[in-house]
Write an enzyme that holds these catalytic residues in place. Structure first.
Site, PDB file in Angstrom:
ATOM      1  CE  LYS A 116      -3.732  -2.210   2.750  1.00 13.85           C
ATOM      2  NZ  LYS A 116      -4.520  -2.568   1.769  1.00 13.85           N
ATOM      3  CE  LYS A 158      -5.921   2.000   4.811  1.00 16.85           C
ATOM      4  NZ  LYS A 158      -6.253   2.308   3.487  1.00 16.85           N
ATOM      5  N   GLY A 164      -7.789  -8.071   3.107  1.00 10.73           N
ATOM      6  CA  GLY A 164      -8.810  -8.700   3.725  1.00 10.73           C
ATOM      7  C   GLY A 164      -9.284  -7.935   4.900  1.00 10.73           C
ATOM      8  CG  HIS A 235     -11.507  -2.141   8.642  1.00 12.79           C
ATOM      9  ND1 HIS A 235     -11.886  -1.026   8.668  1.00 12.79           N
ATOM     10  CD2 HIS A 235     -10.754  -2.112   9.856  1.00 12.79           C
ATOM     11  CE1 HIS A 235     -11.708  -0.217   9.700  1.00 12.79           C
ATOM     12  NE2 HIS A 235     -10.983  -1.041  10.600  1.00 12.79           N
ATOM     13  NE  ARG A 300      -7.849  -9.438  -4.943  1.00 16.62           N
ATOM     14  CZ  ARG A 300      -8.683  -9.038  -4.063  1.00 16.62           C
ATOM     15  NH1 ARG A 300     -10.061  -9.284  -4.418  1.00 16.62           N
ATOM     16  NH2 ARG A 300      -8.671  -8.509  -3.165  1.00 16.62           N
TER      17      ARG A 300
HETATM   18  P1  ADP Z   1     -12.476  -8.081  -2.085  1.00 16.29           P
HETATM   19  O1  ADP Z   1     -12.820  -6.532  -2.233  1.00 16.29           O
HETATM   20  O2  ADP Z   1     -12.392  -8.709  -3.355  1.00 16.29           O
HETATM   21  O3  ADP Z   1     -13.387  -8.891  -0.994  1.00 16.29           O
HETATM   22  P2  ADP Z   1     -10.518  -8.754  -0.018  1.00 16.29           P
HETATM   23  O4  ADP Z   1      -9.337  -8.137   0.352  1.00 16.29           O
HETATM   24  O5  ADP Z   1     -11.428  -8.846   0.891  1.00 16.29           O
HETATM   25  O6  ADP Z   1     -11.098  -8.121  -1.211  1.00 16.29           O
HETATM   26  O7  ADP Z   1     -10.309 -10.365  -0.376  1.00 16.29           O
HETATM   27  C1  ADP Z   1     -10.830 -11.136  -1.508  1.00 16.29           C
HETATM   28  C2  ADP Z   1     -10.714 -12.533  -1.106  1.00 16.29           C
HETATM   29  O8  ADP Z   1      -9.391 -12.704  -0.826  1.00 16.29           O
HETATM   30  C3  ADP Z   1     -11.565 -12.931   0.106  1.00 16.29           C
HETATM   31  O9  ADP Z   1     -11.966 -14.113  -0.046  1.00 16.29           O
HETATM   32  C4  ADP Z   1     -10.165 -12.738   1.052  1.00 16.29           C
HETATM   33  O10 ADP Z   1     -10.685 -13.843   2.111  1.00 16.29           O
HETATM   34  C5  ADP Z   1      -9.151 -13.279   0.356  1.00 16.29           C
HETATM   35  N1  ADP Z   1      -7.980 -12.844   0.973  1.00 16.29           N
HETATM   36  C6  ADP Z   1      -7.714 -11.268   1.076  1.00 16.29           C
HETATM   37  N2  ADP Z   1      -6.650 -11.326   1.675  1.00 16.29           N
HETATM   38  C7  ADP Z   1      -5.968 -12.727   1.938  1.00 16.29           C
HETATM   39  C8  ADP Z   1      -4.522 -13.079   2.522  1.00 16.29           C
HETATM   40  N3  ADP Z   1      -3.826 -12.290   2.858  1.00 16.29           N
HETATM   41  N4  ADP Z   1      -4.645 -14.467   2.460  1.00 16.29           N
HETATM   42  C9  ADP Z   1      -5.604 -15.258   2.144  1.00 16.29           C
HETATM   43  N5  ADP Z   1      -6.725 -14.765   1.446  1.00 16.29           N
HETATM   44  C10 ADP Z   1      -7.033 -13.652   1.413  1.00 16.29           C
HETATM   45  P1  ADP Z   2      -7.753  -3.997   2.461  1.00 22.05           P
HETATM   46  O1  ADP Z   2      -6.415  -4.283   1.891  1.00 22.05           O
HETATM   47  O2  ADP Z   2      -7.738  -4.926   4.022  1.00 22.05           O
HETATM   48  O3  ADP Z   2      -8.948  -4.012   1.834  1.00 22.05           O
HETATM   49  P2  ADP Z   2      -8.119  -1.196   2.611  1.00 22.05           P
HETATM   50  O4  ADP Z   2      -7.000  -0.137   2.506  1.00 22.05           O
HETATM   51  O5  ADP Z   2      -8.689  -1.388   1.151  1.00 22.05           O
HETATM   52  O6  ADP Z   2      -7.526  -2.562   3.171  1.00 22.05           O
HETATM   53  O7  ADP Z   2      -9.183  -0.551   3.413  1.00 22.05           O
HETATM   54  C1  ADP Z   2     -10.119  -1.572   3.788  1.00 22.05           C
HETATM   55  C2  ADP Z   2     -11.361  -0.471   4.638  1.00 22.05           C
HETATM   56  O8  ADP Z   2     -10.880   0.207   5.801  1.00 22.05           O
HETATM   57  C3  ADP Z   2     -11.863   0.346   3.517  1.00 22.05           C
HETATM   58  O9  ADP Z   2     -12.852  -0.219   2.788  1.00 22.05           O
HETATM   59  C4  ADP Z   2     -12.790   1.248   4.563  1.00 22.05           C
HETATM   60  O10 ADP Z   2     -13.855   0.770   4.959  1.00 22.05           O
HETATM   61  C5  ADP Z   2     -11.697   1.345   5.656  1.00 22.05           C
HETATM   62  N1  ADP Z   2     -10.839   2.403   5.343  1.00 22.05           N
HETATM   63  C6  ADP Z   2      -9.466   2.312   4.784  1.00 22.05           C
HETATM   64  N2  ADP Z   2      -8.860   3.571   4.767  1.00 22.05           N
HETATM   65  C7  ADP Z   2      -9.638   4.557   5.307  1.00 22.05           C
HETATM   66  C8  ADP Z   2      -9.649   5.714   5.838  1.00 22.05           C
HETATM   67  N3  ADP Z   2      -8.388   6.571   5.698  1.00 22.05           N
HETATM   68  N4  ADP Z   2     -10.417   6.414   6.444  1.00 22.05           N
HETATM   69  C9  ADP Z   2     -11.451   5.704   6.819  1.00 22.05           C
HETATM   70  N5  ADP Z   2     -11.667   4.404   6.500  1.00 22.05           N
HETATM   71  C10 ADP Z   2     -10.817   3.866   5.903  1.00 22.05           C
HETATM   72 MG    MG Z   3      -9.347  -2.921   0.047  1.00 23.87          MG
END
Ligand code: ADP
Ligand code: ADP
Ligand code: MG
Length: 670
Positions: A116, A158, A164, A235, A300
């Site tokens: 990130k 973060k 996930g 989240h 993806r």
């Molecule tokens: P999306 O917005 O597509 O749901 P997520 O970040 O929640 O994105 O993850 C998508 C899928 O990949 C979900 O099934 C999640 O459980 C899986 N996933 C995400 N991060 C990981 C990880 N570090 N290891 C294994 N599975 C993951």
């Molecule tokens: P992941 O890789 O786990 O999906 P993200 O960076 O996409 O991580 O953040 C996941 C969730 O966390 C977002 O969908 C949002 O709900 C919350 N979030 C992330 N960044 C912020 C922020 N700067 N302020 C408020 N909420 C946030």
């Molecule tokens: Mg995300």
């Protein structure tokens, strides 16, 4: 187009990819672990190769074996689905080295967007708006603290390598920063192998709006509009919809163009999603004041891609296969259109009333909504399981995705509620009823969206029983009577004129309803007329069997069409209003049973012991954390139920434990 592809995934996404491949005349190869030997995705493909043990590390993450399977079966390309190897640049490279096409972006794009912090530095250069924050390489805790103080609170820490929803901590004030940082780094190290973090301002009334992008190898890149994924728990997304409520054509174009700029900055090819966090500084009724900031890019196909398919009428997996085969994008930006409104609900094995703790078990009953009852194309159900399958602790807790489409948001919402009402699962805890409550909540119905919707509406979302005790008890009594009558009906000498009295005039039923013991008295009248008394509630009980095992029930001023299933002593009651369950107490069987379990502390689900926070001889207070377990990609803390002294630790960190296994013993304080 390819002749044959290997699908390096499992569950619903493997089935989803196989369906498009079949439609296009492309042969498919599945891979599977021990736990998945009889899984639906194996049957959905033309061929299948066993690749190892049940844990992902031993199978779905074993990329050498997956590549060998592709070579052995003559597959030309590998579709990674989402999760597992989908965002692993080394795997994408290994595919290329083995002469296989990786159905996804170039490894350089995965790498550029993988962390990130680094991706934010890249986006800054590409002119994509960023959340105010710190994403530098210097990770000195004192510097991070100063940066957080400068950004202001609430701030978000973060894990740069996170995903996930894991590895994130909201910090409310400066004094809390150091502890939150340490805990975030610990989780990040354990889950992602790196403890690098970034810091962001926690935006006001945050909405998660993401843009679906698609690039090809000829330099074209388009955006397929947005998805609003603001309804989240931990989240993680719960409901996703498109178009985003309140979105204006002008903002859509600006966000779309920013997303395309992000993709182009890394020479993106294939399906990708650029996630933005959107601030609503003037409140929900002022979408014109919304400000968007880049959060991350997922390189993806996303879980929620069917929402985009529903509003565009396109098959994104077909686009992925065409683009990976070297074809140009099927449509250009000006040719893309969206119609109506689509919403996806993620149906998960979890217990919303217990902090969304993931659940495992067998899908004893698994009934999907009858698509035919809805308009054509209005309801889609994507899953990778069948009735009788187990939801195991090895993989994600998502069981299925329910996607609805309507002319308007209101119509889509109504269809979602109706389809959820028809989704009937018995055997393990699910979020189906919870999803209905979210859909029906005022915030969601009025599209007052932000990521705090679930906590804000908690009063109407949790611990809800819309069936009501009188109907639930009446339904349980009715199903007993219907069962008895079915038995008698098989006997040619029996009478068939309604319910018989077995020589009794009244009959007692005992139930456990949410921990309370209830008694119901059933009275048999003349001509099969029944009266039921439940505390103060008393009246006629009318039961009208329908041909498909359901029955119409009238009691206490309500009429419902009811469907019940029994597992052990539990009666599961489903009506259009909702679902509930109650336990029928067999008074004889339970006579003389003792109470209380003493100081035993057991694993809430199968998983791995991560650590113990105590040792034998330690005095502990009620609520104090004793041990941490990891299961279904989550950490669970086991806390002391009462004050006491630790007598013995029964496992060591790293041990795999079964559900219900005793982890340690406590001697009660005296
Ligand atoms: P999306 O917005 O597509 O749901 P997520 O970040 O929640 O994105 O993850 C998508 C899928 O990949 C979900 O099934 C999640 O459980 C899986 N996933 C995400 N991060 C990981 C990880 N570090 N290891 C294994 N599975 C993951
Ligand atoms: P992941 O890789 O786990 O999906 P993200 O960076 O996409 O991580 O953040 C996941 C969730 O966390 C977002 O969908 C949002 O709900 C919350 N979030 C992330 N960044 C912020 C922020 N700067 N302020 C408020 N909420 C946030
Ligand atoms: Mg995300």
């Amino acid at each position: 187009m390819f002749n044959k592809i290997l699908i390096a995934n499992r569950g619903e996404i493997a089935c989803r990819v196989a369906a498009t491949a079949r439609r296009l005349g492309v042969k498919t190869v599945a891979v599977y672990s021990d736990a998945d030997a009889r899984a639906r995705h194996v049957a959905a493909c033309d061929e299948a190769v066993h690749i190892g043990g049940s844990a992902p590390k031993e199978s779905y993450l074993q990329w050498e074996r997956i590549i060998a399977a592709a070579q052995a079966t003559g597959a030309q390309a590998i579709h990674p689905g989402y999760g597992f190897l989908s965002e692993n640049e080394d795997f994408a490279d290994a595919c290329a080295k083995a002469g296989l096409v990786f159905i996804g972006p170039p490894s350089s794009a995965i790498e550029a967007m993988g962390l990130k912090a680094e991706s934010k530095r890249l986006m800054e250069k590409a002119g994509v708006p960023l959340v105010p924050g710190y994403h530098g390489t210097d990770q000195d805790p004192a510097l991070l603290q100063r940066e957080a103080d400068r950004i202001g609170y609430p701030a978000l820490i973060k894990a740069s390598a996170g995903g996930g929803g894991k590895g994130m901590r909201v910090v409310e004030k400066s004094e809390d920063f150091a502890a939150a940082l340490a805990s975030c780094q610990r989780e990040a190290r354990n889950s992602f192998g790196s403890d690098a973090v970034l810091i962001e301002k926690y935006v006001q009334r945050p909405r998660h709006i993401e843009i679906q992008v698609f690039g090809d190898a000829h330099g074209n890149c388009v955006y397929l509009f947005e998805r609003d994924c603001s309804v989240q728990r931990r989240h993680q997304k719960v409901l996703e919809e498109a178009p985003a409520p309140g979105m204006t054509p002008e903002l859509r174009q600006r966000m779309g163009e920013a997303a395309v700029a992000a993709a182009k900055a890394v020479n993106y090819v294939g399906a990708g999603t650029v996630e933005f966090i959107v601030e609503q500084p003037e409140g929900y009724d002022h979408p014109e004041a919304m400000r968007f900031y880049f959060m991350e890019m997922n390189t993806r196909l996303q879980v929620e891609h069917p929402v985009t398919e529903a509003i565009t009428g396109l098959d994104l997996v077909e686009w992925q296969l065409r683009v990976a085969g070297g074809e140009p994008l099927p449509l250009q930006q000006h040719e893309l259109r969206m119609t109506g409104h689509a919403i996806e609900a993620r149906i998960c094995a979890e217990n919303p009333d217990n902090q969304f703790l993931p659940a495992t078990g067998t899908l004893r009953v698994y009934r999907k909504p009858a698509h035919a009852a809805f308009a054509r194309g209005a309801v889609r159900f994507d899953d990778g399981v069948r009735e009788g399958d187990a939801i195991s602790p090895f993989y994600d807790s998502m069981i299925a995705k329910l996607i609805v489409h309507g002319d308007t948001r209101e119509q889509a919402l109504a269809r979602l509620d109706a389809a959820l009402a028809e989704t009937r699962i018995v055997g393990l805890a699910t979020n189906v009823q919870f999803l209905r409550h979210v859909v029906g909540s005022e915030s969601f119905a009025k599209a007052r969206l932000d990521t705090a919707l679930i906590p804000r509406e908690s009063a109407v979302l949790f611990q809800q029983d819309r069936v009501g005790t009188p109907t639930a008890v009446a339904a349980a009594v009715a199903q007993t009577l219907l069962g008895e009558r079915a038995l008698e009906g098989a006997d040619p000498f029996s009478r068939r004129d309604g319910f018989r009295s077995h020589g009794l005039t009244t009959r007692r039923f005992d139930f456990d309803v949410a921990g309370a013991t209830l008694q119901a008295m059933l009275t048999y009248g003349r001509d099969g007329a029944l009266t039921l008394a439940l505390g103060d509630v008393q009246g006629p009980l009318l039961i009208e069997p329908l041909d498909d095992g359901r029955f119409d029930l009238q009691f206490a001023g309500r009429r419902d069409t009811v469907q019940t299933w029994v597992t052990g002593e539990t009666v599961h009651v489903f009506t259009a209003r909702g679902a509930t369950s109650l336990v029928e107490i067999d008074l004889l069987a339970h006579a003389g049973e003792g109470e209380g379990e003493g100081g035993r502390l057991t694993a809430p689900m199968p998983g791995k012991v991560v650590s113990f926070a105590v040792k034998a001889g330690d005095a502990v207070k009620k609520g104090q954390a004793l041990a941490v377990m990891e299961a279904m990609k989550m950490e669970h803390t086991i806390a002391a139920p009462a004050d006491g002294t630790v007598a013995e630790l029964l496992y060591a960190p790293g041990d795999q434990v079964a559900e219900g296994a005793e982890l340690l013993t406590l001697a009660a304080a005296n």
